[in-house]
Design an enzyme around this catalytic site. Structure first.
Site, short mmCIF file in Angstrom:
data_model
loop_
_atom_site.label_atom_id
_atom_site.label_comp_id
_atom_site.label_asym_id
_atom_site.label_seq_id
_atom_site.Cartn_x
_atom_site.Cartn_y
_atom_site.Cartn_z
N SER A 76 0.85 -1.19 0.05
CA SER A 76 -0.09 -0.14 0.00
C SER A 76 0.73 1.14 0.10
O SER A 76 0.19 2.33 -0.51
CB SER A 76 -1.15 -0.16 1.29
OG SER A 76 -0.26 -0.10 2.45
N CYS A 77 2.02 1.16 0.56
CA CYS A 77 2.65 2.47 0.80
C CYS A 77 3.83 2.47 0.10
O CYS A 77 4.99 3.50 0.42
CB CYS A 77 2.84 2.90 2.48
SG CYS A 77 3.77 1.48 3.33
N GLY A 78 4.44 1.34 -0.48
CA GLY A 78 5.82 1.62 -0.99
C GLY A 78 7.04 1.66 0.22
O GLY A 78 7.17 1.00 1.15
N CYS A 95 8.33 2.91 3.22
CA CYS A 95 8.09 3.89 4.03
C CYS A 95 9.42 4.33 4.68
O CYS A 95 10.33 3.69 5.01
CB CYS A 95 7.13 3.27 5.01
SG CYS A 95 5.46 2.97 4.41
#
Length: 285
Positions: free
Chosen positions: A126-128, A130
């Protein structure tokens, strides 16, 4: 209560499951498709060198070699010349499961393990990546983009619908992000899907790298969902001068686009859009 029904592997980009559907106070059971999500370990090795662990990412299986190469290129660990002679090999059964979930990219030079940041690349779909470094980090490995093509407003407004038309697995599951590469006239050249928006873009970049097409100075990128700093960074490393998104950018994405000379467009829907950076590339006539 939904009966537990085992997932049935198909091509691993999606699976089938029986679900309980509740609509209008009525409940029925029907088969459904679920987007695939599995971990993948990415390693790099030079001649006579043991593979170096680089990343583990959660992804939708499919175009895995492109994902591995695109990730390594967009994160500045491999160059286009490295990719020209690279080979991608499956690994051995290990912590992440099957050999298909472990890929080693073999290149023609020794790979320096010190090139892998100490923070390690452990990416959630979802967020790569982080907590990754800031604008100064990307500025070190990415030149300011050249002028690139001027693009008509009507072309930009049409990109999301053309991207959506190319999302075959989304049609089955409704659960995947997509990145699409277009020419300046708005013709869709390639589309990749994944449970992670960053992975979808890395698959596109990997395909372009394998095809010897980098840098992509005359191409446009359309993405589903929002635009984060990571999306701008990866697109800039690939040389893409214009990024359009269905949803909003973050403030860091806008700042990165301004610093890198990128045109960043958001909320492309209903025939309109917002321009957050680089409006000089857009022809409003």
């Amino acid at each position: 209560m939904t009966r537990p029904v085992a997932l049935v592997p198909d091509d691993r980009s999606s699976s089938r499951r029986e679900v309980l559907v509740v609509r209008g106070g009525a409940a029925t059971r029907r088969p459904d498709r679920i987007a695939g999500e599995e971990p993948m370990a990415i390693r790099v090795a030079g001649p006579g060198q043991a593979p170096v662990d680089v990343a583990v990412t959660m992804r939708t299986p499919g175009h895995d070699a492109e994902l591995a190469i695109g990730f390594l290129v967009s994160e500045g660990l491999l160059t286009a010349s490295d990719v020209a002679g690279a080979a991608v090999e499956p690994g051995h059964p290990g912590e992440v499961g099957t050999p298909e979930n472990e890929l080693t990219v073999r290149i023609g030079r020794r790979f320096d393990p010190a090139a892998v940041p100490a923070r390690a690349f452990v990416a959630a779909a979802s967020c790569g990546i982080c907590g990754k470094a800031s604008l100064d980090d990307v500025a070190v490995r990415c030149d300011v983009l050249p002028p690139g093509p001027r693009v008509g407003a009507a072309v930009i407004a049409a990109l999301p619908d053309r991207l959506r038309a190319g999302q075959a697995v989304f049609d089955q599951t409704g659960g995947l992000h997509a990145s699409g590469l277009f020419d300046a006239a708005g013709r869709l050249l390639a589309v990749r899907e994944d449970v992670g928006r960053h992975n979808a873009l890395d698959k596109l970049i990997g395909a372009a790298a394998v095809g010897g097409e980098l840098p992509l100075h005359d191409r446009l990128l359309a993405v589903s969902g929002r635009v984060s700093f990571e999306i701008v960074q990866k697109a800039a490393v690939a040389g893409i001068p214009l990024v359009a998104a269905v949803s909003a950018p973050t403030d860091l994405a806008v700042e990165a686009a301004e610093r890198l000379g990128m045109t960043l467009v958001g909320f492309v829907r209903g025939g309109g859009f917002n321009v957050y950076a680089g409006e000089g590339r857009i022809d409003l006539g």
